[in-house]
Design an enzyme around this catalytic site. Sequence first.
Site, PDB file in Angstrom:
ATOM      1  N   VAL A   1       0.823  -1.002   0.203  1.00 44.08           N
ATOM      2  CA  VAL A   1       0.222  -0.224  -0.210  1.00 44.08           C
ATOM      3  C   VAL A   1       0.723   1.629  -0.256  1.00 44.08           C
ATOM      4  CG1 VAL A   1      -1.590   0.739   1.642  1.00 44.08           C
ATOM      5  CG2 VAL A   1      -2.262  -1.063   0.861  1.00 44.08           C
TER       6      VAL A   1
ATOM      7  N   ALA B   1       3.983   3.962   3.248  1.00 44.90           N
ATOM      8  CA  ALA B   1       3.541   3.109   2.339  1.00 44.90           C
ATOM      9  C   ALA B   1       3.856   1.630   3.640  1.00 44.90           C
ATOM     10  CB  ALA B   1       4.930   1.990   1.633  1.00 44.90           C
ATOM     11  N   LYS B   2       3.691   0.785   3.174  1.00 45.53           N
ATOM     12  CA  LYS B   2       3.889  -0.669   4.354  1.00 45.53           C
ATOM     13  C   LYS B   2       3.298  -2.127   3.050  1.00 45.53           C
ATOM     14  CE  LYS B   2       4.236  -1.990   8.471  1.00 45.53           C
ATOM     15  NZ  LYS B   2       5.045  -1.272   9.551  1.00 45.53           N
ATOM     16  N   GLY B   3       3.897  -3.308   3.913  1.00 48.09           N
ATOM     17  CA  GLY B   3       3.343  -3.590   2.504  1.00 48.09           C
ATOM     18  C   GLY B   3       3.305  -5.270   3.630  1.00 48.09           C
TER      19      GLY B   3
ATOM     20  N   ASP C   1       9.742  -5.338   8.898  1.00 45.47           N
ATOM     21  CA  ASP C   1       8.784  -5.036  10.288  1.00 45.47           C
ATOM     22  C   ASP C   1       8.047  -7.035  10.658  1.00 45.47           C
ATOM     23  OD1 ASP C   1       6.341  -3.679  10.970  1.00 45.47           O
ATOM     24  OD2 ASP C   1       5.548  -5.635  11.058  1.00 45.47           O
TER      25      ASP C   1
END
Length: 420
Positions: free
Chosen positions: A60, A105-107, A146
């Site tokens: 995202v 952002a993040k995945g 993460d």
Amino acid sequence: MPPDDHPFESLREQLDTAARYVDIESDERAMLKYPERMHEATLTLELDDGSLDQVRAYRVQFNGARGPYKGGIRYHPAVDPDEVRALAGLMVYKCAVVDLPFGGAKGGVVFDPQDYSERELERITRAYATEFRPLLGADRDIPAPDINTGQREMNWIKDTYECLENTTAPGVVTGKAIESGGSEGRVEATGRSVTIAARELFDRFDRSLEGATVAVQGFGNVGSVAATLLDDLGATVVTVSDSTGAIFDPTGIDPADVDRFKAETGTVVGYGDADERTNTELLTADVDLLIPAAVGNVIDDELASDVQADVIVEGANGPLTPAADDVLDDRDVVVVPDILANAGGVTVSYFEWVQNRQRFSWSEDRINDALETTITDAFDEMIRVSEDREIPSLRTAAFVIAIERVLTAMEQAGKRAKHG
Ligand code: NAD
């Protein structure tokens, strides 16, 4: 389901609360609350026995007004689009509150890494980097570790990207091993910023950390470093925990020794003469300072009424539900929010990216000095805004600063009508 079970709804609620203090039209608020884009993919990998498997993957990109998108990649069976969106949004405001030139952002990949061999994990990671390669780049979108990802995975992503692009580009990911372009001080950075935030808050109350009692939930990377640094500053860490339970010793626990014990046994439980407790008992212990540094949503409104700590400094992302925040505000328990307190990780990731671009390494002292300045400046600004604009919640004050910085960049880019 109540909003507290939906991290994205919780974030939007926090943004709405802060937006009341910001010069923004109500129809503009969606800009703050929804991602610019969301990518979803099915990754196919060959298992060690030759069969094929598929996993769902997300990236995202929430807001890129202030710079390249930045955010970690999480491997967990409970990863879902709602959580990835929320964590991507948090990254926007976290980077903005400490004034880093990054967007957010993040995945995430939906699987349990424990069910896969190291070779299979490598294939999943390389498949992720290959699938999302067009999005990634040191000037576009920069992943980081993460939950369940670390230096090893970042090294694989860097290598995959560099092979596909026929270049060297260490700045395409942060959180790498030192030998692969990582930074000194990155591993300790988040626990260090949590400690700096706690120290600054105690200073403001003319209280000393010397002799203050501390509870730390989650004796992992963030929690163990924060506990050790607070112990170095003279605080007495009386209770710590992990997912297996908590330990308590009113005379104080030596965090460095617990770290050694956990490395040998895999748990904090059973350490020395400390009593065994539950995580709930830790969160409601009668201490001066509570640091939730494990997972999200561990304190809801019910538990918040039993919290006895005077001060909470959030190590984890989103450990308090919005309803818990309200209860703690009413009870005058001061909360230093995650977006500032645990921003040390992304701050040193930024220093790593700068070093990669400079092709030059900074010393650990230089990193720690720069981190100290970044976190104390952001902390002072949060207090100033809270006092000047009469915003009682430090979380709301931090979001106000972050939102205004993001909106200004959007306005300057012509993506928002001019204000003021
Ligand atoms: P970690 O995996 O190293 O440690 C997490 C610890 O929490 C482990 O000891 C684990 O046993 C414990 N734990 C897990 N579930 C628990 C539960 N339900 N109750 C009690 N303990 C539990 O992870 P970390 O890197 O230390 O991250 C901790 C938190 O901080 C996460 O929320 C993460 O998103 C956040 N965070 C980490 C960084 C970073 O740089 N590592 C940066 C910003 C935010």
